[in-house]
Design an enzyme around this catalytic site. Sequence first.
Site, PDB file in Angstrom:
ATOM      1  N   HIS A  74      35.406  43.802  33.171  1.00  0.00           N
ATOM      2  CA  HIS A  74      36.616  43.346  33.856  1.00  0.00           C
ATOM      3  C   HIS A  74      36.647  43.995  35.228  1.00  0.00           C
ATOM      4  O   HIS A  74      36.296  45.170  35.365  1.00  0.00           O
ATOM      5  CB  HIS A  74      37.873  43.779  33.084  1.00  0.00           C
ATOM      6  CG  HIS A  74      39.121  43.631  33.899  1.00  0.00           C
ATOM      7  ND1 HIS A  74      39.811  42.442  33.956  1.00  0.00           N
ATOM      8  CD2 HIS A  74      39.749  44.485  34.752  1.00  0.00           C
ATOM      9  CE1 HIS A  74      40.843  42.595  34.802  1.00  0.00           C
ATOM     10  NE2 HIS A  74      40.822  43.818  35.291  1.00  0.00           N
ATOM     11  N   TYR A  97      46.643  42.313  30.113  1.00  0.00           N
ATOM     12  CA  TYR A  97      46.410  40.867  30.169  1.00  0.00           C
ATOM     13  C   TYR A  97      47.708  40.061  30.200  1.00  0.00           C
ATOM     14  O   TYR A  97      47.714  38.885  29.805  1.00  0.00           O
ATOM     15  CB  TYR A  97      45.529  40.452  28.990  1.00  0.00           C
ATOM     16  CG  TYR A  97      44.048  40.740  29.225  1.00  0.00           C
ATOM     17  CD1 TYR A  97      43.409  40.312  30.402  1.00  0.00           C
ATOM     18  CD2 TYR A  97      43.288  41.418  28.287  1.00  0.00           C
ATOM     19  CE1 TYR A  97      42.062  40.576  30.618  1.00  0.00           C
ATOM     20  CE2 TYR A  97      41.925  41.674  28.507  1.00  0.00           C
ATOM     21  CZ  TYR A  97      41.323  41.245  29.676  1.00  0.00           C
ATOM     22  OH  TYR A  97      39.983  41.492  29.899  1.00  0.00           O
ATOM     23  N   LYS A 148      33.761  46.317  29.048  1.00  0.00           N
ATOM     24  CA  LYS A 148      34.441  45.890  27.827  1.00  0.00           C
ATOM     25  C   LYS A 148      33.649  46.327  26.585  1.00  0.00           C
ATOM     26  O   LYS A 148      32.477  46.752  26.690  1.00  0.00           O
ATOM     27  CB  LYS A 148      34.606  44.369  27.865  1.00  0.00           C
ATOM     28  CG  LYS A 148      35.549  43.871  28.981  1.00  0.00           C
ATOM     29  CD  LYS A 148      35.592  42.334  28.979  1.00  0.00           C
ATOM     30  CE  LYS A 148      36.551  41.773  29.993  1.00  0.00           C
ATOM     31  NZ  LYS A 148      36.583  40.276  29.928  1.00  0.00           N
ATOM     32  N   ASN A 192      32.038  38.668  28.090  1.00  0.00           N
ATOM     33  CA  ASN A 192      31.436  38.718  29.431  1.00  0.00           C
ATOM     34  C   ASN A 192      31.333  40.121  30.024  1.00  0.00           C
ATOM     35  O   ASN A 192      31.274  40.297  31.237  1.00  0.00           O
ATOM     36  CB  ASN A 192      32.161  37.745  30.357  1.00  0.00           C
ATOM     37  CG  ASN A 192      33.642  38.032  30.434  1.00  0.00           C
ATOM     38  OD1 ASN A 192      34.096  39.087  29.999  1.00  0.00           O
ATOM     39  ND2 ASN A 192      34.390  37.118  31.008  1.00  0.00           N
ATOM     40  N   GLU A 216      46.630  47.791  37.919  1.00  0.00           N
ATOM     41  CA  GLU A 216      45.687  48.170  36.858  1.00  0.00           C
ATOM     42  C   GLU A 216      45.303  49.652  36.948  1.00  0.00           C
ATOM     43  O   GLU A 216      45.211  50.332  35.920  1.00  0.00           O
ATOM     44  CB  GLU A 216      44.458  47.255  36.904  1.00  0.00           C
ATOM     45  CG  GLU A 216      44.813  45.847  36.429  1.00  0.00           C
ATOM     46  CD  GLU A 216      43.733  44.797  36.669  1.00  0.00           C
ATOM     47  OE1 GLU A 216      43.958  43.637  36.265  1.00  0.00           O
ATOM     48  OE2 GLU A 216      42.675  45.111  37.248  1.00  0.00           O
TER      49      GLU A 216
HETATM   50  N1  LIG Z   1      39.051  29.653  28.374  1.00  0.00           N
HETATM   51  C1  LIG Z   1      38.901  30.867  27.855  1.00  0.00           C
HETATM   52  N2  LIG Z   1      38.656  31.050  26.544  1.00  0.00           N
HETATM   53  C2  LIG Z   1      38.518  32.276  26.006  1.00  0.00           C
HETATM   54  N3  LIG Z   1      38.581  33.421  26.735  1.00  0.00           N
HETATM   55  C3  LIG Z   1      38.814  33.313  28.051  1.00  0.00           C
HETATM   56  C4  LIG Z   1      38.989  32.029  28.684  1.00  0.00           C
HETATM   57  N4  LIG Z   1      39.200  32.255  30.024  1.00  0.00           N
HETATM   58  C5  LIG Z   1      39.144  33.588  30.179  1.00  0.00           C
HETATM   59  N5  LIG Z   1      38.912  34.230  29.010  1.00  0.00           N
HETATM   60  C6  LIG Z   1      38.795  35.677  28.792  1.00  0.00           C
HETATM   61  O1  LIG Z   1      39.848  36.288  29.474  1.00  0.00           O
HETATM   62  C7  LIG Z   1      39.351  37.187  30.461  1.00  0.00           C
HETATM   63  C8  LIG Z   1      40.266  37.163  31.649  1.00  0.00           C
HETATM   64  O2  LIG Z   1      40.227  35.879  32.217  1.00  0.00           O
HETATM   65  P1  LIG Z   1      40.142  35.704  33.797  1.00  0.00           P
HETATM   66  O3  LIG Z   1      41.055  36.692  34.447  1.00  0.00           O
HETATM   67  O4  LIG Z   1      40.340  34.271  34.073  1.00  0.00           O
HETATM   68  O5  LIG Z   1      38.606  36.053  34.090  1.00  0.00           O
HETATM   69  P2  LIG Z   1      37.910  37.281  34.838  1.00  0.00           P
HETATM   70  O6  LIG Z   1      37.610  38.309  33.776  1.00  0.00           O
HETATM   71  O7  LIG Z   1      36.640  36.693  35.412  1.00  0.00           O
HETATM   72  O8  LIG Z   1      38.874  37.770  35.885  1.00  0.00           O
HETATM   73  C9  LIG Z   1      37.923  36.700  30.738  1.00  0.00           C
HETATM   74  O9  LIG Z   1      37.093  37.705  31.267  1.00  0.00           O
HETATM   75  C10 LIG Z   1      37.503  36.268  29.356  1.00  0.00           C
HETATM   76  O10 LIG Z   1      37.101  37.393  28.566  1.00  0.00           O
HETATM   77 MG   LIG Z   2      40.914  38.277  35.772  1.00  0.00          MG
END
Ligand SMILES: Nc1ncnc2c1ncn2[C@@H]1O[C@H](COP(=O)(O)OP(=O)(O)O)[C@@H](O)[C@H]1O
Ligand SMILES: [Mg+2]
Length: 149
Positions: free
Chosen positions: A115, A49, A9, A112, A126
């Site tokens: 992805h 997303y 990212k 974080n 994807e």
């Molecule tokens: N509660 C939240 N508040 C803000 N951003 C979030 C939250 N949950 C997830 N995200 C963001 O959305 C992305 C996608 O969420 P998710 O698919 O649940 O996580 P992952 O990336 O671990 O698969 C996360 O990597 C993070 O950047």
């Molecule tokens: Mg995810």
Amino acid sequence: MERTFVAIKPDGVQRGLVGPILTRFEQRGFRILALKMLTVPREMAEKHYAVHQGKFFYEDLVKYIGSGPVVAMVLEGVEAIKAVRLMVGATRPYEAAPGTIRGDYALTGLRNLIHASDSPETAQAEIALWFAPEEIQSYTRDLDRWIYE
Ligand SMILES: Nc1ncnc2c1ncn2[C@@H]1O[C@H](COP(=O)(O)OP(=O)(O)O)[C@@H](O)[C@H]1O
Ligand SMILES: [Mg+2]
């Protein structure tokens, strides 16, 4: 063999972590089948997303992924989807285990770094969203026999 989609990212690119993250995947034994840098247009971010549409963080998320260049890739290896997710670590960096990418390089909030696809269905969707078929290589390496035999 399984294929998965990974994107470093914008925060990962800005923090100079492209090399260390790629190195982890290469050293683990994954083959890089496709690799490119791009700035994600709004429409593509919304598609990527789509499952999060309607959630309180959706707007922020779409802006975040489009906030600078990302490095996108297709990785191939045995159990690639699950193994890569384990290397990535938990969504919230402060909960991510040490030794994972998020657990080693990220700390707070949802910046974080990376992805990774979470299931065979999302991996397929994807890969198709991010790459044209001709951008994806198919090859083996001489060292694969030392990893897979
Ligand atoms: N509660 C939240 N508040 C803000 N951003 C979030 C939250 N949950 C997830 N995200 C963001 O959305 C992305 C996608 O969420 P998710 O698919 O649940 O996580 P992952 O990336 O671990 O698969 C996360 O990597 C993070 O950047
Ligand atoms: Mg995810």
